[in-house]
Design an enzyme around this catalytic site. Sequence first.
Site, PDB file in Angstrom:
ATOM      1  N   GLY A  48     -21.484   2.564 -10.041  1.00  0.00           N
ATOM      2  CA  GLY A  48     -22.638   2.669 -10.927  1.00  0.00           C
ATOM      3  C   GLY A  48     -23.120   1.298 -11.382  1.00  0.00           C
ATOM      4  O   GLY A  48     -22.813   0.279 -10.763  1.00  0.00           O
TER       5      GLY A  48
ATOM      6  N   GLY B 270      -8.855  -2.308 -15.423  1.00  0.00           N
ATOM      7  CA  GLY B 270      -8.260  -3.306 -14.543  1.00  0.00           C
ATOM      8  C   GLY B 270      -9.177  -4.512 -14.415  1.00  0.00           C
ATOM      9  O   GLY B 270     -10.062  -4.741 -15.254  1.00  0.00           O
TER      10      GLY B 270
ATOM     11  N   THR C 162      -3.828  -0.598 -14.565  1.00  0.00           N
ATOM     12  CA  THR C 162      -4.009  -0.314 -13.139  1.00  0.00           C
ATOM     13  C   THR C 162      -2.664   0.033 -12.535  1.00  0.00           C
ATOM     14  O   THR C 162      -1.664  -0.628 -12.825  1.00  0.00           O
ATOM     15  CB  THR C 162      -4.625  -1.470 -12.309  1.00  0.00           C
ATOM     16  OG1 THR C 162      -4.383  -1.207 -10.916  1.00  0.00           O
ATOM     17  CG2 THR C 162      -4.051  -2.825 -12.629  1.00  0.00           C
TER      18      THR C 162
ATOM     19  N   ASP D 123      -1.981  -0.493  -9.614  1.00  0.00           N
ATOM     20  CA  ASP D 123      -1.683  -1.527  -8.612  1.00  0.00           C
ATOM     21  C   ASP D 123      -0.916  -2.714  -9.199  1.00  0.00           C
ATOM     22  O   ASP D 123      -0.324  -3.498  -8.456  1.00  0.00           O
ATOM     23  CB  ASP D 123      -2.981  -2.047  -7.981  1.00  0.00           C
ATOM     24  CG  ASP D 123      -3.607  -1.037  -7.028  1.00  0.00           C
ATOM     25  OD1 ASP D 123      -3.108   0.097  -6.947  1.00  0.00           O
ATOM     26  OD2 ASP D 123      -4.599  -1.388  -6.359  1.00  0.00           O
TER      27      ASP D 123
ATOM     28  N   GLU E 285      -1.421   0.739   1.191  1.00  0.00           N
ATOM     29  CA  GLU E 285      -2.699   1.055   1.849  1.00  0.00           C
ATOM     30  C   GLU E 285      -3.430  -0.199   2.336  1.00  0.00           C
ATOM     31  O   GLU E 285      -4.175  -0.172   3.304  1.00  0.00           O
ATOM     32  CB  GLU E 285      -3.614   1.827   0.885  1.00  0.00           C
ATOM     33  CG  GLU E 285      -3.956   1.010  -0.363  1.00  0.00           C
ATOM     34  CD  GLU E 285      -4.804   1.719  -1.390  1.00  0.00           C
ATOM     35  OE1 GLU E 285      -5.319   2.809  -1.113  1.00  0.00           O
ATOM     36  OE2 GLU E 285      -4.955   1.150  -2.487  1.00  0.00           O
TER      37      GLU E 285
ATOM     38  N   ARG F 240       6.843  10.861  11.470  1.00  0.00           N
ATOM     39  CA  ARG F 240       5.837  11.584  10.670  1.00  0.00           C
ATOM     40  C   ARG F 240       5.381  10.685   9.532  1.00  0.00           C
ATOM     41  O   ARG F 240       6.085   9.758   9.146  1.00  0.00           O
ATOM     42  CB  ARG F 240       6.434  12.865  10.087  1.00  0.00           C
ATOM     43  CG  ARG F 240       6.959  13.837  11.125  1.00  0.00           C
ATOM     44  CD  ARG F 240       5.825  14.466  11.925  1.00  0.00           C
ATOM     45  NE  ARG F 240       6.347  15.326  12.970  1.00  0.00           N
ATOM     46  CZ  ARG F 240       6.680  16.598  12.794  1.00  0.00           C
ATOM     47  NH1 ARG F 240       6.546  17.160  11.602  1.00  0.00           N
ATOM     48  NH2 ARG F 240       7.135  17.318  13.787  1.00  0.00           N
TER      49      ARG F 240
ATOM     50  N   LEU G   9      -1.943  11.414  -6.006  1.00  0.00           N
ATOM     51  CA  LEU G   9      -0.797  11.938  -6.768  1.00  0.00           C
ATOM     52  C   LEU G   9      -0.228  10.831  -7.642  1.00  0.00           C
ATOM     53  O   LEU G   9       0.295  11.074  -8.732  1.00  0.00           O
ATOM     54  CB  LEU G   9       0.288  12.458  -5.822  1.00  0.00           C
ATOM     55  CG  LEU G   9      -0.044  13.745  -5.063  1.00  0.00           C
ATOM     56  CD1 LEU G   9       1.029  14.051  -4.043  1.00  0.00           C
ATOM     57  CD2 LEU G   9      -0.191  14.896  -6.049  1.00  0.00           C
ATOM     58  N   GLN G  10      -0.336   9.579  -7.131  1.00  0.00           N
ATOM     59  CA  GLN G  10       0.206   8.434  -7.886  1.00  0.00           C
ATOM     60  C   GLN G  10      -0.574   8.162  -9.167  1.00  0.00           C
ATOM     61  O   GLN G  10      -0.107   7.463 -10.051  1.00  0.00           O
ATOM     62  CB  GLN G  10       0.153   7.158  -7.018  1.00  0.00           C
ATOM     63  CG  GLN G  10       1.049   7.219  -5.815  1.00  0.00           C
ATOM     64  CD  GLN G  10       0.606   6.265  -4.725  1.00  0.00           C
ATOM     65  OE1 GLN G  10       1.112   5.158  -4.633  1.00  0.00           O
ATOM     66  NE2 GLN G  10      -0.341   6.673  -3.897  1.00  0.00           N
ATOM     67  N   ARG G  11      -1.793   8.655  -9.222  1.00  0.00           N
ATOM     68  CA  ARG G  11      -2.632   8.368 -10.395  1.00  0.00           C
ATOM     69  C   ARG G  11      -2.668   9.527 -11.381  1.00  0.00           C
ATOM     70  O   ARG G  11      -3.273   9.401 -12.457  1.00  0.00           O
ATOM     71  CB  ARG G  11      -4.061   8.034  -9.946  1.00  0.00           C
ATOM     72  CG  ARG G  11      -4.160   6.782  -9.118  1.00  0.00           C
ATOM     73  CD  ARG G  11      -5.309   5.897  -9.533  1.00  0.00           C
ATOM     74  NE  ARG G  11      -6.567   6.579  -9.684  1.00  0.00           N
ATOM     75  CZ  ARG G  11      -7.673   6.311  -8.982  1.00  0.00           C
ATOM     76  NH1 ARG G  11      -7.638   5.367  -8.047  1.00  0.00           N
ATOM     77  NH2 ARG G  11      -8.787   6.938  -9.200  1.00  0.00           N
TER      78      ARG G  11
HETATM   79  O1  F6P Z   1      -7.250   0.127  -7.902  1.00  0.00           O
HETATM   80  C1  F6P Z   1      -6.461   1.245  -8.024  1.00  0.00           C
HETATM   81  C2  F6P Z   1      -6.595   2.119  -6.828  1.00  0.00           C
HETATM   82  O2  F6P Z   1      -5.696   3.155  -7.059  1.00  0.00           O
HETATM   83  C3  F6P Z   1      -6.364   1.438  -5.473  1.00  0.00           C
HETATM   84  O3  F6P Z   1      -5.021   1.287  -5.130  1.00  0.00           O
HETATM   85  C4  F6P Z   1      -7.104   2.354  -4.551  1.00  0.00           C
HETATM   86  O4  F6P Z   1      -7.493   1.684  -3.370  1.00  0.00           O
HETATM   87  C5  F6P Z   1      -8.270   2.749  -5.367  1.00  0.00           C
HETATM   88  O5  F6P Z   1      -7.876   2.701  -6.712  1.00  0.00           O
HETATM   89  C6  F6P Z   1      -8.789   4.120  -5.020  1.00  0.00           C
HETATM   90  O6  F6P Z   1      -9.932   4.374  -5.768  1.00  0.00           O
HETATM   91  P1  F6P Z   1     -10.763   5.733  -5.656  1.00  0.00           P
HETATM   92  O7  F6P Z   1     -10.038   6.747  -6.455  1.00  0.00           O
HETATM   93  O8  F6P Z   1     -12.077   5.391  -6.241  1.00  0.00           O
HETATM   94  O9  F6P Z   1     -10.835   6.100  -4.216  1.00  0.00           O
END
Ligand code: F6P
Length: 360
Positions: free
Chosen positions: A76, A115, A138, A140, A235, A278, A285-287
Amino acid sequence: MSNRIGIVTGGGDCPGLNAVIRAVAKAASRQGWETWGILGGFEGLLQPVSCRQLHYRELGGMLTRGGTILGTTNRGRFTAKVGLGQALRIADETLDEAKRGSEELGLSALVAIGGDGSLSIAQQLFERGIPVIGVPKTIDNDLSATVMTFGFDSAVACATDALDRLHTTAESHGRVMVLEVMGRYAGWIAIYAGLAGGADVILIPEIPFSYDCITAKIAERAAMGRHFSIVVVAEGARPQDGEVMTTGGAQQDREARLGGIATRVAAEIERRSGKETRYVVLGHLQRGGAPTNFDRTLCTMFGTHAVELVQRGEFGRMVSFTGAGVESVPLTDAIGQLRRVPLDGGLVRSARALGICLGD
Ligand code: F6P
């Protein structure tokens, strides 16, 4: 000063946002101040201003509740980051409009939780005359000027739990299991969870990897009678001769969406080693979910310290974790330069001492 603090959450969500909101609102109410939540990220300061008062009675249960009750966005008109080290200036008219919004609300301070990108917006609002305090968030953990951001420990707990689960099924089937975790520019989640979860291979953005090195590790384990292996890949990791994998390009108001590295790594391992492989992408899930005990405490200290800074009129600063407690630093120390896993630091040295393959 007037008695009204604003609070805003910006960028991606993570566990602990509500715990910070709760701590700020509770500590503020003990000073006789009102706390107003800005809704939907910084955009809530633009016309028509979108906000609501946070009443003490609704703070129950917020310590453990995931997400943000205020809503957030990482795109945005308030996008201040589109890539590594690329800070964007927010348009002058947008900053002016936000300033007018904050005046309309009668805010005497604005606590901005976010962040690198959101804190860079906070700094620009501060330069515009809004009295801002930053709180570092964050999963990260890649923000400068704080030993740890909140949300990170919760993400590591989630990734470690996934590794524990993958371990048992990998061992039962004699398979290689690849887990993709978040970590766009920094491999903090991968290396912390990898060490905590007993991974055999940890691939992080800071160390471009070679497939030969990974398959040599898998073969070494097989020679010792260990017919399964666990690989964690951030990632943002990339092969020495390749690029970071994305599922969509960067746009004017959004960073490129990362994804696909686990698929590629698993396919290459299977092709080169002949071992059934695999992969799992842990993703958001991490968030989600409740913050860990550590994050709850950190969020509480961050929120109460932010209110102390407001009380002392120390604006343009960010609360920061020192490892022993919480202090504050200028917002400018925190933004613009991401904190990556040091290659000569304790985490990397521990991994190497155990013979964990870091891909190089
Ligand atoms: O910056 C935190 C983060 O979780 C990154 O590790 C990841 O690339 C990004 O956010 C994913 O963001 P979105 O939920 O907008 O796809």
